[in-house]
Design a protein around this motif. Structure first.
Motif: not given
Length: 94
Positions: A84-85, A87-89, A91, A93
């Motif tokens: 999660v970190a 993917a969010s921080l 990028g 994907s």
């Protein structure tokens, strides 16, 4: 009269270390499948981290059997938080 010694009944096997190792095996598949989302270097870091946790779990087999299950659940939470970190921080994907 001589008394016969009766062997003590066998102790029941504790399920905690076995359940923890089953969870550790399940998290290995999750860590390995992270390559679908994460870059190769992150997967290598995650697998090395999983190996260190697995060695710790093996060392706790006899001395702290219940901690293995907690460790495996922590490994699952660590995997989830890492993806999660990332993917969010960073990028990451599919």
């Amino acid at each position: 009269m001589r008394r016969r010694r009766v062997a003590a009944p066998p102790r029941a096997t504790d399920f905690w270390p076995f359940g923890g190792m089953i969870l550790m095996a399940a998290t290995l598949f999750l860590y390995g499948a992270s390559g679908l989302v994460a870059p190769w270097w992150a997967v290598v870091v995650l697998l090395v981290l999983w190996l260190a946790l697995f060695v710790l779990a093996c060392s706790w087999w006899s001395s702290h059997p219940r901690r293995i299950t907690v460790l495996a659940l922590g490994a699952l939470a660590l995997w989830f938080a890492s993806l999660v970190a990332g993917a969010s921080l960073l990028g990451w994907s599919a």
